[in-house]
Write a protein that holds these residues in place. Structure first.
Motif, short mmCIF file in Angstrom:
data_model
loop_
_atom_site.label_atom_id
_atom_site.label_comp_id
_atom_site.label_asym_id
_atom_site.label_seq_id
_atom_site.Cartn_x
_atom_site.Cartn_y
_atom_site.Cartn_z
N LYS A 60 -4.11 -10.87 -87.41
CA LYS A 60 -4.55 -10.04 -88.29
C LYS A 60 -3.46 -9.91 -89.34
CE LYS A 60 -8.34 -9.67 -86.18
NZ LYS A 60 -9.60 -10.19 -86.40
N THR A 62 -2.49 -6.75 -90.49
CA THR A 62 -1.25 -5.87 -90.11
C THR A 62 -1.53 -5.50 -88.76
OG1 THR A 62 -2.88 -4.16 -90.51
CG2 THR A 62 -1.77 -4.82 -92.47
N VAL A 63 -0.53 -4.51 -88.14
CA VAL A 63 -0.43 -4.41 -86.77
C VAL A 63 -1.49 -3.32 -86.50
CG1 VAL A 63 1.00 -3.18 -85.18
CG2 VAL A 63 2.19 -4.68 -86.39
N SER A 64 -1.76 -2.53 -87.34
CA SER A 64 -2.70 -1.48 -87.27
C SER A 64 -4.06 -2.25 -87.17
CB SER A 64 -2.92 -0.46 -88.54
OG SER A 64 -3.24 -1.05 -89.79
N GLU A 65 -4.35 -3.06 -88.13
CA GLU A 65 -5.59 -3.73 -88.01
C GLU A 65 -6.10 -4.31 -86.60
OE1 GLU A 65 -8.03 -7.48 -90.40
OE2 GLU A 65 -6.01 -7.00 -90.98
N GLN A 67 -4.41 -3.59 -83.86
CA GLN A 67 -4.54 -2.47 -82.77
C GLN A 67 -6.09 -2.02 -83.04
OE1 GLN A 67 -1.59 0.18 -84.00
NE2 GLN A 67 -0.05 -0.67 -82.48
N LYS A 68 -6.72 -1.83 -84.01
CA LYS A 68 -8.14 -1.59 -83.90
C LYS A 68 -9.06 -2.45 -83.57
CE LYS A 68 -11.64 -0.10 -87.35
NZ LYS A 68 -11.80 -0.23 -88.72
#
Length: 91
Positions: A60, A62-65, A67-68
């Motif tokens: 992905k 980003t890391v936040s993407e 994690q989501k």
């Protein structure tokens, strides 16, 4: 994510997966089928310390993407031929 380059030296980006090369050879084109039924084409261009056996890591941006997106049970099919590129004749 341990950097922005894959094991094959390409940019980490969506459409790339990390694999155990003893299970899925690097460079393989695969079809990923998710639990909700949708599919995604990807290329095995990376490996990782936690990627052993029948496990993949879907890149992905980003890391936040990531994690989501989370962890999902998927089916992975190694394709004999890569999928046609946009604008390429499918004959």
């Amino acid at each position: 994510q341990g950097g922005n380059k894959t094991s094959l030296g390409t940019q980490v980006r969506p459409g790339i997966i990390a694999v155990d090369p003893r299970v899925i050879p690097l460079g393989s084109h695969v079809l990923i089928r998710y639990p909700d039924g949708h599919t995604e084409h990807a290329v095995a261009e990376d490996t990782g310390g936690a990627i052993k056996g029948h496990r993949i890591d879907v890149a992905k941006w980003t890391v936040s993407e990531a994690q989501k997106f989370g962890v999902k049970p998927v089916k992975v099919y190694v394709l004999k031929d890569p999928p046609p590129q946009k604008g390429q004749d499918m004959a």
